[in-house]
Design an enzyme around this catalytic site. Structure first.
Site, PDB file in Angstrom:
ATOM      1  N   ASP A 280      -6.710  -4.553  -4.905  1.00  0.00           N
ATOM      2  CA  ASP A 280      -6.392  -3.200  -4.455  1.00  0.00           C
ATOM      3  C   ASP A 280      -5.098  -2.674  -5.079  1.00  0.00           C
ATOM      4  O   ASP A 280      -4.931  -1.464  -5.262  1.00  0.00           O
ATOM      5  CB  ASP A 280      -6.226  -3.157  -2.931  1.00  0.00           C
ATOM      6  CG  ASP A 280      -7.306  -3.874  -2.159  1.00  0.00           C
ATOM      7  OD1 ASP A 280      -7.747  -4.948  -2.607  1.00  0.00           O
ATOM      8  OD2 ASP A 280      -7.690  -3.388  -1.072  1.00  0.00           O
TER       9      ASP A 280
ATOM     10  N   ASP B 228       0.801  -1.219   0.000  1.00  0.00           N
ATOM     11  CA  ASP B 228       0.000   0.000   0.000  1.00  0.00           C
ATOM     12  C   ASP B 228       0.834   1.268   0.000  1.00  0.00           C
ATOM     13  O   ASP B 228       0.319   2.359   0.281  1.00  0.00           O
ATOM     14  CB  ASP B 228      -0.949  -0.007   1.202  1.00  0.00           C
ATOM     15  CG  ASP B 228      -2.042  -1.047   1.037  1.00  0.00           C
ATOM     16  OD1 ASP B 228      -2.601  -1.134  -0.062  1.00  0.00           O
ATOM     17  OD2 ASP B 228      -2.331  -1.770   2.009  1.00  0.00           O
TER      18      ASP B 228
END
Length: 387
Positions: A165, A104
């Protein structure tokens, strides 16, 4: 390819609605800027208010990104000054390798340091973003051709996992390749998006949340969910990451197949919405008492606007996707907006973080707030993407 069912065309938002929604969002950001000071909102609210945290979570970039968006929308120096202070913290975070052992890094640095460099020319921000991209590249698994999502890279029980994601983390690698001139960043991103297109997307246009590969050989193994209802259902936020991420990567590598794939995902998503156009937390639900996810709707709206802007003018679905995005933003602004003026409150209510673990259910989620604000910027001006 599943075709998009034609319903009644949504009424276009006029500029007044967008500007009113933007003014309300800026007022909320002002309250939260005073409330959080040098801290950050937690990933999701508790009782409608975000707890204050340090620069520790995977979600911190969304708040800094909102400050940059607010600066672009208003020109007010207070937003830029706060965001620039954040940049110094993000520089320290990657330099000290503090909670960066995950994919991330794109969410963290594409929304904090890349816009700082883009808008101000800050060399400190560019250095931080490049350092984060190098950390992200360390997670590249060449046999499978993926960026490993999370977990110990050397633990065979954890290695070999990609998740949908990560489409949104790849733009950091493309930025780093352009900035540094090093092709390794771009090559890894290209291979990852190819693997996502081949293995994350199912034949019917739905998506797995996560997919596993053999860490020793790179052979594909199986798909699962992590935050969705079931392994064979379709987690709404994951589908939204796909709708948004594939055309964002197209922006960098020019592969038109990614636009066609995003259309497939968009059609699947739009065909499974309830009457008001705001999805349930998993697309297996189309009616009933399950929770909606306003954060997934905000991501999908940005994705549809990105997709529409990249389609040829004569594509018959171009206007349909734009109209669907406008309808979502209208519904979010009218019925999901957090208007209680509480310091620490979110821009959007009725989001879901992690339903299986009962985390952030029917709360505000900071990424939903970010993408809602990004959608308003996209609709109100010619906005230069941070991604």
């Amino acid at each position: 390819m599943e075709t998009l069912r034609n319903g009644s065309a949504p009424r276009r938002d006029d500029q007044r609605l967008v500007e009113q929604a933007l003014a309300s969002a800026l007022a909320a950001i002002d309250r939260n800027l005073a409330h959080f000071g040098e801290q950050f909102p937690a990933p999701s609210s508790v009782g409608g208010v975000y707890p204050a945290i340090g620069n520790d979570e995977w979600t911190n970039g969304f708040w800094t990104g909102m400050l940059w968006l607010a600066y672009e929308a208003s020109g007010a120096p207070r937003y830029r000054e706060a965001a620039e202070r954040h940049v110094l913290g993000f520089h320290r975070r990657q330099a000290e390798r503090h909670n960066v052992a995950h994919h991330d890094l794109g969410f963290l640095y594409s929304l904090s340091c890349v816009p700082a460099y883009q808008l101000t020319g800050s060399t400190v921000a560019a250095e931080a973003a490049l350092g984060a991209a190098r950390l992200l590249l360390e997670r590249y698994q060449p046999r499978a051709g993926i960026i490993q999502a999370w977990g110990d890279l050397h633990d065979p029980e954890q290695a070999g996992r990609m998740i949908i994601d990560c489409n949104l983390n790849l733009p950091l690698l493309y930025w780093a390749s352009n900035y540094s001139g090093e092709p390794a960043f771009r090559d890894a991103a290209n291979r990852h998006i190819e693997a996502a297109a081949r293995h994350i997307v199912r034949a019917d246009g739905s998506t797995f949340h996560t997919f596993f590969f053999d860490p020793a050989t790179g052979a594909p193994r199986h798909g699962k969910t992590h935050q969705g209802h079931a392994d064979d259902s379709c987690w709404a936020r994951g589908q939204a990451w796909g709708i948004c991420g594939f055309p964002l990567v197209y922006r960098h590598n020019g592969d038109t197949r990614l636009l066609e794939l995003s259309k497939v995902l968009a059609n699947y998503y739009l065909n499974r919405l309830p009457d008001d156009g705001i999805c349930y937390w998993d697309l297996v639900f189309t009616s009933g008492a399950e929770e909606r996810d306003s954060s997934a709707a905000a991501i999908a709206a940005c994705g549809l606007l990105e997709l529409s802007s990249n389609l040829p003018l004569l594509d018959p679905l171009r206007n349909d996707y734009q109209d669907a995005a406008l309808r979502m933003v209208r519904q979010l602004s009218t019925h999901y907006r957090g208007d209680d003026h509480t310091p620490g409150g979110g821009l959007l209510r009725h989001a879901v973080y992690h339903k299986p673990q009962r985390m952030g259910v029917d709360e505000s989620c900071i990424w939903g707030d970010y993408f809602y604000l990004e959608a308003l910027l996209r609709l109100s001006r010619n906005w230069a993407s941070y991604w």
